[in-house]
Design a protein around this motif. Structure first.
Motif, PDB file in Angstrom:
ATOM      1  N   VAL A 190       0.829  -1.204   0.000  1.00 22.78           N
ATOM      2  CA  VAL A 190       0.000   0.000   0.000  1.00 22.78           C
ATOM      3  C   VAL A 190       0.865   1.256   0.000  1.00 22.78           C
ATOM      4  O   VAL A 190       0.589   2.231  -0.712  1.00 22.78           O
ATOM      5  N   GLN A 191       1.932   1.230   0.769  1.00 24.82           N
ATOM      6  CA  GLN A 191       2.814   2.400   0.840  1.00 24.82           C
ATOM      7  C   GLN A 191       3.473   2.684  -0.498  1.00 24.82           C
ATOM      8  O   GLN A 191       3.519   3.839  -0.956  1.00 24.82           O
ATOM      9  N   LEU A 192       4.005   1.665  -1.163  1.00 23.18           N
ATOM     10  CA  LEU A 192       4.642   1.859  -2.457  1.00 23.18           C
ATOM     11  C   LEU A 192       3.637   2.339  -3.506  1.00 23.18           C
ATOM     12  O   LEU A 192       3.931   3.259  -4.296  1.00 23.18           O
ATOM     13  N   ALA A 193       2.464   1.736  -3.531  1.00 20.19           N
ATOM     14  CA  ALA A 193       1.457   2.141  -4.512  1.00 20.19           C
ATOM     15  C   ALA A 193       1.026   3.586  -4.300  1.00 20.19           C
ATOM     16  O   ALA A 193       0.878   4.354  -5.260  1.00 20.19           O
ATOM     17  N   ALA A 194       0.829   3.974  -3.042  1.00 18.85           N
ATOM     18  CA  ALA A 194       0.407   5.345  -2.761  1.00 18.85           C
ATOM     19  C   ALA A 194       1.508   6.349  -3.088  1.00 18.85           C
ATOM     20  O   ALA A 194       1.245   7.424  -3.634  1.00 18.85           O
ATOM     21  N   THR A 195       2.753   6.015  -2.770  1.00 18.57           N
ATOM     22  CA  THR A 195       3.862   6.925  -3.058  1.00 18.57           C
ATOM     23  C   THR A 195       4.028   7.143  -4.553  1.00 18.57           C
ATOM     24  O   THR A 195       4.173   8.274  -5.023  1.00 18.57           O
ATOM     25  N   ILE A 196       3.995   6.055  -5.323  1.00 16.89           N
ATOM     26  CA  ILE A 196       4.137   6.183  -6.775  1.00 16.89           C
ATOM     27  C   ILE A 196       2.952   6.943  -7.364  1.00 16.89           C
ATOM     28  O   ILE A 196       3.112   7.822  -8.224  1.00 16.89           O
ATOM     29  N   GLY A 197       1.740   6.625  -6.905  1.00 17.38           N
ATOM     30  CA  GLY A 197       0.552   7.286  -7.447  1.00 17.38           C
ATOM     31  C   GLY A 197       0.522   8.783  -7.155  1.00 17.38           C
ATOM     32  O   GLY A 197       0.212   9.592  -8.038  1.00 17.38           O
ATOM     33  N   ILE A 198       0.873   9.172  -5.927  1.00 20.51           N
ATOM     34  CA  ILE A 198       0.822  10.589  -5.569  1.00 20.51           C
ATOM     35  C   ILE A 198       1.899  11.385  -6.301  1.00 20.51           C
ATOM     36  O   ILE A 198       1.636  12.465  -6.848  1.00 20.51           O
ATOM     37  N   THR A 199       3.112  10.873  -6.323  1.00 21.02           N
ATOM     38  CA  THR A 199       4.184  11.615  -6.994  1.00 21.02           C
ATOM     39  C   THR A 199       3.966  11.685  -8.503  1.00 21.02           C
ATOM     40  O   THR A 199       4.217  12.723  -9.125  1.00 21.02           O
ATOM     41  N   ARG A 200       3.498  10.606  -9.106  1.00 20.05           N
ATOM     42  CA  ARG A 200       3.240  10.643 -10.542  1.00 20.05           C
ATOM     43  C   ARG A 200       2.060  11.565 -10.867  1.00 20.05           C
ATOM     44  O   ARG A 200       2.032  12.212 -11.929  1.00 20.05           O
ATOM     45  N   ALA A 201       1.072  11.632  -9.979  1.00 22.97           N
ATOM     46  CA  ALA A 201      -0.070  12.519 -10.221  1.00 22.97           C
ATOM     47  C   ALA A 201       0.344  13.979 -10.260  1.00 22.97           C
ATOM     48  O   ALA A 201      -0.268  14.793 -10.960  1.00 22.97           O
ATOM     49  N   PHE A 202       1.390  14.339  -9.515  1.00 20.90           N
ATOM     50  CA  PHE A 202       1.889  15.714  -9.511  1.00 20.90           C
ATOM     51  C   PHE A 202       3.049  15.909 -10.482  1.00 20.90           C
ATOM     52  O   PHE A 202       3.729  16.938 -10.433  1.00 20.90           O
ATOM     53  N   GLY A 203       3.275  14.941 -11.366  1.00 19.75           N
ATOM     54  CA  GLY A 203       4.283  15.090 -12.395  1.00 19.75           C
ATOM     55  C   GLY A 203       5.708  14.872 -11.941  1.00 19.75           C
ATOM     56  O   GLY A 203       6.634  15.395 -12.559  1.00 19.75           O
ATOM     57  N   TYR A 204       5.899  14.090 -10.899  1.00 18.01           N
ATOM     58  CA  TYR A 204       7.249  13.851 -10.384  1.00 18.01           C
ATOM     59  C   TYR A 204       7.521  12.362 -10.377  1.00 18.01           C
ATOM     60  O   TYR A 204       6.609  11.548 -10.162  1.00 18.01           O
ATOM     61  N   ARG A 205       8.782  12.003 -10.571  1.00 14.80           N
ATOM     62  CA  ARG A 205       9.166  10.589 -10.599  1.00 14.80           C
ATOM     63  C   ARG A 205      10.252  10.334  -9.570  1.00 14.80           C
ATOM     64  O   ARG A 205      11.329  10.934  -9.632  1.00 14.80           O
ATOM     65  N   VAL A 206       9.967   9.475  -8.616  1.00 16.00           N
ATOM     66  CA  VAL A 206      10.940   9.047  -7.617  1.00 16.00           C
ATOM     67  C   VAL A 206      11.700   7.852  -8.182  1.00 16.00           C
ATOM     68  O   VAL A 206      11.098   6.922  -8.748  1.00 16.00           O
ATOM     69  N   THR A 207      13.006   7.855  -8.047  1.00 15.90           N
ATOM     70  CA  THR A 207      13.810   6.773  -8.615  1.00 15.90           C
ATOM     71  C   THR A 207      13.503   5.446  -7.925  1.00 15.90           C
ATOM     72  O   THR A 207      13.187   5.415  -6.725  1.00 15.90           O
ATOM     73  N   PRO A 208      13.578   4.327  -8.646  1.00 15.21           N
ATOM     74  CA  PRO A 208      13.281   3.020  -8.034  1.00 15.21           C
ATOM     75  C   PRO A 208      14.179   2.693  -6.849  1.00 15.21           C
ATOM     76  O   PRO A 208      13.723   2.120  -5.853  1.00 15.21           O
ATOM     77  N   ALA A 209      15.467   3.039  -6.939  1.00 13.71           N
ATOM     78  CA  ALA A 209      16.370   2.747  -5.816  1.00 13.71           C
ATOM     79  C   ALA A 209      15.947   3.498  -4.561  1.00 13.71           C
ATOM     80  O   ALA A 209      15.990   2.953  -3.449  1.00 13.71           O
ATOM     81  N   ALA A 210      15.532   4.749  -4.716  1.00 14.37           N
ATOM     82  CA  ALA A 210      15.083   5.527  -3.561  1.00 14.37           C
ATOM     83  C   ALA A 210      13.788   4.954  -2.979  1.00 14.37           C
ATOM     84  O   ALA A 210      13.616   4.883  -1.759  1.00 14.37           O
ATOM     85  N   LEU A 211      12.867   4.543  -3.855  1.00  6.55           N
ATOM     86  CA  LEU A 211      11.620   3.942  -3.373  1.00  6.55           C
ATOM     87  C   LEU A 211      11.885   2.670  -2.574  1.00  6.55           C
ATOM     88  O   LEU A 211      11.310   2.467  -1.486  1.00  6.55           O
ATOM     89  N   LEU A 212      12.744   1.806  -3.097  1.00  6.31           N
ATOM     90  CA  LEU A 212      13.037   0.552  -2.407  1.00  6.31           C
ATOM     91  C   LEU A 212      13.772   0.796  -1.092  1.00  6.31           C
ATOM     92  O   LEU A 212      13.537   0.079  -0.109  1.00  6.31           O
ATOM     93  N   ALA A 213      14.656   1.807  -1.054  1.00 14.00           N
ATOM     94  CA  ALA A 213      15.373   2.100   0.190  1.00 14.00           C
ATOM     95  C   ALA A 213      14.411   2.571   1.278  1.00 14.00           C
ATOM     96  O   ALA A 213      14.470   2.114   2.422  1.00 14.00           O
ATOM     97  N   GLY A 214      13.509   3.494   0.942  1.00 13.60           N
ATOM     98  CA  GLY A 214      12.530   3.953   1.925  1.00 13.60           C
ATOM     99  C   GLY A 214      11.591   2.855   2.371  1.00 13.60           C
ATOM    100  O   GLY A 214      11.261   2.736   3.558  1.00 13.60           O
ATOM    101  N   ALA A 215      11.141   2.020   1.411  1.00 15.17           N
ATOM    102  CA  ALA A 215      10.256   0.910   1.767  1.00 15.17           C
ATOM    103  C   ALA A 215      10.969  -0.113   2.641  1.00 15.17           C
ATOM    104  O   ALA A 215      10.374  -0.683   3.568  1.00 15.17           O
TER     105      ALA A 215
END
Length: 330
Positions: A222-247
């Motif tokens: 749920v956390q990963l899906a929400a993070t990707i959805g919110i950032t992409r909705a505002f036109g921003y892309r978080v790198t996969p390595a950063a997403l996996l590190a935070g998760a």
């Protein structure tokens, strides 16, 4: 001889002064510009800067690429010294003052025939150097704004999703089994294993670890899906390595805290054991039996658990922000 010695010393002092001024400018990371009207010291980029590596900035991504200035020089002060300001189409007042005849202020001037023409205004006096320190008046550069905005977004996403994942996504059986410890044999549904039973049996600790793994898996998804959805909705892309590190930070600490042993150890080290023992709830069974509950809703255990998860979420958001916005990944 004395005149010759003084001339040689004066001639030698010039390169020494120039070398000293160059060393000071190099140490202060400044660039000097000087003429008869002004002296201007401007900061330059530092080679030791971890962001720009002395380049002074970098190209920002987006539909309109532009050069982004680094804060190692754009946020530093400038020194501007005005000497003899001049206006277009007019003679410099300093040169006028040097060439004008010395007429005392308030003295009367006369024509060649001796007739008085009144009081002559005082000659212009050369202006003293005016020192002005210019402070940066521009808004924070784009990288700082980007980091603050991304950190705030991640912090809000991580913190506000935690109660939803604990109370809505997590199942009742998972919540009741994730803190189970022991070597007693039980079945996968939690019922005790009878001697001679042919059904698979596991220890109570294994059942608890399976329950907490199930909860952490749903929480991380749920956390990963929400993070990707919110950032992409505002036109921003978080790198996969950063997403996996935070998760990974949130998931590993969440599993350790929800098992209970780590939280009890921290409570003992910080003197919160009395708080846990004092703030408990009472549960009434169907037959009217009252049972004391130490870690259910409304207890100090649950408050300490939520506070610890939120505090760790701050670190996870900071790590994700840094990994996404560091210059090497842009």
């Amino acid at each position: 001889m004395r005149t010759l010695s003084r001339s040689l010393m004066a001639a030698a002092a010039v390169p020494v002064a120039l070398a000293a001024a160059a060393a000071v400018l190099k140490a202060g990371r400044c660039q000097l510009y000087a003429d008869r009207h002004r002296i201007h010291l401007t900061p330059v980029a530092r080679r030791s800067c971890h962001d720009c590596r002395g380049a002074g900035g970098w190209w920002a991504d987006g539909p309109f690429p532009e050069m982004e200035a680094c804060g190692c020089w754009s946020e530093r002060r400038e020194l501007h010294i005005r000497l003899c300001p001049s206006r277009p189409g007019s003679t410099n007042r300093c040169s006028e003052a040097a060439s004008a005849p010395a007429t005392p202020a308030g003295a009367e001037a006369a024509h060649g025939d001796g007739r008085s023409i009144g009081k002559e205004p005082a000659a212009p006096v050369p202006l003293h150097p005016q020192f002005e320190i210019r402070r940066p008046t521009s808004m924070p550069h784009r990288l700082t704004t980007e980091r603050l905005a991304l950190f705030a977004t991640l912090l809000a996403t991580f913190g506000e999703l935690h109660p939803a994942c604990d109370h809505w996504v997590q199942g009742s059986k998972t919540a009741s089994r994730k803190r189970m410890y022991g070597e007693d044999l039980v079945h996968a549904d939690g019922t005790p294993a009878e001697p001679g039973s042919t059904r698979p049996a596991i220890t109570t600790s294994t059942l608890g670890r399976r329950a907490v793994a199930c909860h952490v898996a749903s929480y991380t998804a749920v956390q990963l899906a929400a993070t990707i959805g919110i950032t992409r909705a505002f036109g921003y892309r978080v790198t996969p390595a950063a997403l996996l590190a935070g998760a990974a930070i949130n998931a590993s600490t969440h599993a350790a805290i929800d098992r209970g042993a780590l939280l009890l150890w921290l409570a003992k080290k910080t003197g919160k054991t009395g708080y846990i023992e004092h703030c408990q709830t009472v549960h009434m069974d169907d037959d009217g039996t009252l049972t004391r509950e130490v870690n259910g809703p409304g207890t100090a255990w649950m408050e300490l658990d939520a506070a610890l998860h939120r505090a760790i979420g701050v670190g996870a958001a900071a790590v994700t922000t840094w990994l996404t916005t560091r210059p090497g990944t842009r």
